[in-house]
Design an enzyme around this catalytic site. Sequence first.
Site, PDB file in Angstrom:
ATOM      1  N   LYS A   1       0.860  -1.244   0.140  1.00  0.00           N
ATOM      2  CA  LYS A   1      -0.024  -0.044  -0.046  1.00  0.00           C
ATOM      3  C   LYS A   1       0.893   1.326   0.058  1.00  0.00           C
ATOM      4  O   LYS A   1       1.541   1.477   0.924  1.00  0.00           O
ATOM      5  CB  LYS A   1      -1.036  -0.062   1.147  1.00  0.00           C
ATOM      6  CG  LYS A   1      -1.761   1.339   1.332  1.00  0.00           C
ATOM      7  CD  LYS A   1      -2.522   1.480   2.492  1.00  0.00           C
ATOM      8  CE  LYS A   1      -3.058   3.169   2.794  1.00  0.00           C
ATOM      9  NZ  LYS A   1      -3.785   3.263   3.920  1.00  0.00           N
TER      10      LYS A   1
ATOM     11  N   GLY B   1      -7.998   9.109   9.820  1.00  0.00           N
ATOM     12  CA  GLY B   1      -8.485   9.320  11.051  1.00  0.00           C
ATOM     13  C   GLY B   1      -9.658  10.361  11.207  1.00  0.00           C
ATOM     14  O   GLY B   1      -9.887  10.493  12.494  1.00  0.00           O
TER      15      GLY B   1
ATOM     16  N   ALA C   1      -9.532   5.718   3.871  1.00  0.00           N
ATOM     17  CA  ALA C   1      -9.503   6.760   4.768  1.00  0.00           C
ATOM     18  C   ALA C   1     -10.555   7.429   4.983  1.00  0.00           C
ATOM     19  O   ALA C   1     -11.369   7.586   4.102  1.00  0.00           O
ATOM     20  CB  ALA C   1      -8.153   7.679   4.770  1.00  0.00           C
ATOM     21  N   GLY C   2     -11.067   8.005   6.269  1.00  0.00           N
ATOM     22  CA  GLY C   2     -12.382   8.799   6.217  1.00  0.00           C
ATOM     23  C   GLY C   2     -13.623   8.003   6.756  1.00  0.00           C
ATOM     24  O   GLY C   2     -14.275   8.647   7.321  1.00  0.00           O
TER      25      GLY C   2
ATOM     26  N   ALA D   1      -9.469   1.538   9.532  1.00  0.00           N
ATOM     27  CA  ALA D   1      -8.926   0.964  10.618  1.00  0.00           C
ATOM     28  C   ALA D   1      -9.412   1.753  11.876  1.00  0.00           C
ATOM     29  O   ALA D   1     -10.003   1.307  12.661  1.00  0.00           O
ATOM     30  CB  ALA D   1      -7.139   1.502  10.781  1.00  0.00           C
TER      31      ALA D   1
END
Lengths: 258, 66
Positions: free
Chosen positions: A100, A161, A187-188, A209
């Site tokens: 990644k 995050g 993300a987000g 995550a």
Amino acid sequence: MNDADDVLVLGGEKFTSRLIMGTGGAPSLDVLDRALEASGTELTTVAMRRLDPAVQGSVLDVLRRRNIRVLPNTAGCFTAGEAVLTARLAREALETNWVKLEVIADERTLLPDPIETFDAAERLVADGFTVLPYIGDDPALARRLEQAGCAAVMPLGAPIGSGLGVRNPHSIELIAEAASVPVILDAGVGTASDAALAMELGCDAVLLATAVTRAQRPELMAAAMRSAVEAGRMARLAGRIPRRRYAEASSPSLPRFA
Amino acid sequence: MKVTINGNAGELPDGMTVAEAVRTLTALTSGVAVAVNDVVVSRGSWESTALAENDRVEVLTAVQGG
């Protein structure tokens, strides 16, 4: 019902789960272990850092035990050079040529640097890597990276995050529409509806995550994300009804009384 | 000779190998990768690669992230 033939093909490998997990932010390896199990993920990211002799236990043991494929990232890199070296170290340490690719522009926004990312992608593709680049929600850059030989493109929904969800659904939809490699929303994501929306917009998978690892109950949120990704995917395949300005009766329009 | 391992400069015996330098940090050999002066040294070459004065050694492993 699930469509049994609906598998994600990524880098020539087949995945039943369309939820890719990150491992950052979990309070302990035990919490992470249970969250990963609940998520049903088959592919999970790790970061590469200097070995600390004081640290006991490894995220790799958790992934190995759960039979989850490892996806090293280049988090923390600010230049193409750093990212290429990190990817090569990851290949050596983890015996995978998947990476990644993440090249960050600055600490405050953690937004991906498109120039450095593209430069690194070209070098890594030439070096035989299966490159999954993390990018902004830019359809033009996504196309260029696909042409450069990346195995997927991973546009952000919102900054890492932030939990702000999919801030630009239109761009994500454009990217998904045009791409012939898998599009992974990365993300987000803050909660389950964000993940479902990404799939409804045409993304092939979601990577998240923090939304899980920093939830009050990570294991339960992991299960929620699993359901959301599945629901969003099924809705996408099923085909949503068009939006209308006015009502359309769903009951027969015959007279109520004879 | 002066060698820096993961950012810590120290005196090491002349002719020390990459394998010996890694062993100062960990007994692990799998899940670990090494770069000397920003060039990856593959695991098969650890024993045969000697370090030199002012080398910068990075010993990395996978951690939670992403």
